[in-house]
Each structure stands twice: as structure tokens, then as C-alpha cells.
Design an enzyme around this catalytic site. Structure first.
Site, PDB file in Angstrom:
ATOM      1  N   HIS A   1     -11.869   6.110   3.766  1.00 47.41           N
ATOM      2  CA  HIS A   1     -12.252   6.431   2.387  1.00 47.41           C
ATOM      3  C   HIS A   1     -13.605   7.131   2.351  1.00 47.41           C
ATOM      4  O   HIS A   1     -14.123   7.419   1.270  1.00 47.41           O
ATOM      5  CB  HIS A   1     -12.373   5.147   1.555  1.00 47.41           C
ATOM      6  CG  HIS A   1     -11.070   4.493   1.217  1.00 47.41           C
ATOM      7  ND1 HIS A   1      -9.944   5.207   0.862  1.00 47.41           N
ATOM      8  CD2 HIS A   1     -10.709   3.180   1.150  1.00 47.41           C
ATOM      9  CE1 HIS A   1      -8.954   4.359   0.602  1.00 47.41           C
ATOM     10  NE2 HIS A   1      -9.391   3.134   0.767  1.00 47.41           N
TER      11      HIS A   1
ATOM     12  N   GLY B   1      -3.630   7.359  -3.237  1.00 44.55           N
ATOM     13  CA  GLY B   1      -2.320   7.234  -2.605  1.00 44.55           C
ATOM     14  C   GLY B   1      -2.397   7.039  -1.102  1.00 44.55           C
ATOM     15  O   GLY B   1      -1.436   7.338  -0.392  1.00 44.55           O
TER      16      GLY B   1
END
Length: 313
Positions: free
Chosen positions: A128, A68
Site C-alpha cells: 500500500h 481492490g
């Protein structure tokens, strides 16, 4: 279209175009034992990132892919704009200096970090990466990090669809083939359980706040308010409602072509909780249950995930 969004879309389109001409075997490369999409990342940028100098007032969102991060990026971008006395979504909320950059800290060119050193505070960035692969200055300067996590079965499901919808990743003929690689750590960004396990080592630090995809979904207004408080950004009721409205899945999907170009259809697919039940076999479900027990049972992040609620059929 805002100039910054146009630049963002153009850069993403260039990556997608570059990947479309690559052979399947060329799409991923390994760096420090983890696979990454070759059209998006490069060893040179990873090396340059090591010397990036973080500021104590930077705003960082950390999350494994498909947890998300694009959704929470919208929320944080709007909150940063509000902290600068700007109206989210307006031309005035765009910083001219940031027009050329992608928000992902590890994506771009090796000169990106020199340009970022000239940006006014607060700088917003997304990553990430696992904590051990981030610049040491982030932890040395105690930068505030919002860590976003999601139940692992929905992460695997969303990642599977992502693999088959985007040219930067090798597609899979079947879910079973993808699942086999996912549990064998042969997919991009490495093992999600190892990602969680590494971040769990930092979960007690005051400058790190963990939030789950599921709790944002359940109560967006409370989530926005909690995030704003963590980063020290005061919100009026009107500003809170504006951010909540702009970050709804329906609103983001509707505006996705303007904000992300053709890539928007890939990013904003369903935005739901529990989609894993449409793909997982009983045996596959047990394999993830066992992996969770091995890596995350009894940990702070493991409890935060509410595994029994979201991952048991």
C-alpha cells in the site's frame, strides 16, 4: 483449510485482537508524515524494509487501500501458481516456505525479509506504500509492478465503511466527520491524491502497468489476460476461465471466511462501482472534483481513471 490460509487468518485475527484493546488515540501512528494502523505496521519493520533486496522476477501489486488489492491479489496469486505449473486453489499450489508470511510487503516482523530471501522465484507481494517509501532495490532491479487505481470517490466511500467495520482503525460517528479527515489527510495511508501523484511519476516506465478497478470489473477476462501477458505468464483458455471464475466477487465473498476468517466480511462488502452516490453531498463531491483537478488533471493516471465517467453524478 490450506495450512497457509490458516496461518494467514491467525495472523490477521491476532492484529484485530491487539487493536480491540487499544484506545482510539493509540490506533494510528505517523511514519515519515503518513499515518498507519499501529496494530498492523511498525517503525521497526519500515526501517528493516529499506534494505530489502528485490529480484527482477518478483511480482508486485501496488494499490492504495480499498482500491481492490485483495481482489487483484487473488488474480495474481493464481497466475503465479499457474506459472509454476500448479493448479490455483489446490494444496499443491501452496509453497511450504511461504506459510508463515503475510503477502503485504510492509506487514510482519523485521526478520521477515531475511526469510523471504530464501523463497523460490517468482515471489508475489502486495504493497500500500507510495513509491518513495518502497525499497530502492525494487526500482533499481526494474521489478514488474501492477499498479491498481480506483476512482477517488468510491475509494473514500469504501474506506469509510472499512474504518467502521475493523478494529485496527478508529471508527467515525458520521460520514461527514470521516470526509473532513479524509480531505485533510488525517486518515491512515495519507492522501489518496498524493499517492496517485507520486505514482504518476513512474507511470511511463515499461516495468509498471496501470489497471483500474473499474476496467477489471467491466471485463475480468480481458483484465486477467492483459495482466498475464504483462508478467509473461502464458495461459490456456481453461486456465483463464478458472482464474476468472475464482476471482469473481461472488466466489471470493462466498469463500471469504475460509480465506480471510472473520475479516472476510469486512473486505468483501459490495464490490461495486458508484457507491459514492449514496453518501456524497453536492459540496463534498465538488471538493473531490477540485482536488482531482489540482493533483491529477491532464496526467497519465488521471486520464486512466476516466474521472468524468465514474465521478460525475
Amino acid at each position: 483449510m490450506e495450512k497457509s490460509r490458516k496461518t494467514f487468518v491467525n495472523k490477521v485475527d491476532q492484529m484485530l485482537a491487539a487493536a480491540s484493546s487499544m484506545h482510539r488515540d493509540e490506533l494510528l501512528f505517523s511514519y515519515k508524515g503518513i499515518l498507519y494502523p499501529a496494530a498492523v505496521y511498525s517503525p521497526e519493520v519500515f526501517q528493516a524494509l529499506e534494505s530489502f533486496e528485490a529480484r527482477s522476477d518478483d511480482v508486485i501489486l501496488a494499490g492504495y487501500p480499498k482500491t481492490g488489492t485483495n481482489w487483484l491479489s487473488q488474480i495474481l496469486s493464481d497466475l503465479v501458481a499457474i506459472s509454476q505449473k500448479k493448479t490455483p486453489g489446490s494444496e499443491s499450489s501452496v509453497k511450504a516456505e511461504e506459510v508463515e508470511e503475510l503477502p503485504y510487503l510492509e506487514v510482519g516482523d523485521a526478520e521477515k525479509y531475511e526469510r523471504m530471501s530464501k523463497y523460490p522465484s517468482p515471489r508475489f507481494m502486495v504493497t500500500h506504500l507510495r513509491p518513495e517509501n518502497l525499497p530502492k532495490s525494487i526500482f533499481k532491479n526494474r521489478v514488474k509492478i501492477l499498479l491498481l487505481i480506483r476512482n477517488p470517490k468510491d475509494v473514500a466511500t469504501s474506506l469509510y465503511h472499512f474504518y467502521n467495520d475493523v478494529t485496527t482503525l478508529p471508527s467515525y460517528e458520521t460520514w461527514d466527520d470521516f470526509f473532513t479527515d479524509f480531505v485533510a489527510k488525517k486518515t491512515a495511508w495519507g492522501s489518496y491524491f498524493e499517492y496517485l501523484s507520486e505514482w504518476n511519476k513512474y507511470a511511463d516506465q515499461e516495468n509498471i502497468m496501470t489497471i483500474t478497478y473499474e476496467e477489471v470489473k467491466e471485463n475480468p477476462a480481458l483484465a486477467v489476460k492483459t495482466i498475464a501477458t504483462f508478467f509473461g505468464i502464458p495461459l490456456t483458455e481453461e486456465e483463464l476461465q478458472l482464474v476468472v471464475e475464482r476471482c469473481s466477487f461472488q466466489s471470493m465473498k462466498k469463500n471469504s471466511e475460509k480465506t480471510h476468517g472473520e475479516f472476510g466480511n469486512v473486505l468483501f462488502r459490495k464490490g461495486c462501482v458508484g457507491d459514492w452516490k449514496n453518501l456524497f453531498t453536492e459540496d463534498q463531491s465538488k471538493k473531490i472534483d477540485n482536488a482531482f483537478e489540482e493533483h491529477m488533471a491532464g496526467t497519465k493516471l488521471g486520464k486512466k481513471l476516466k474521472y468524468d465517467l465514474y465521478c460525475k453524478a
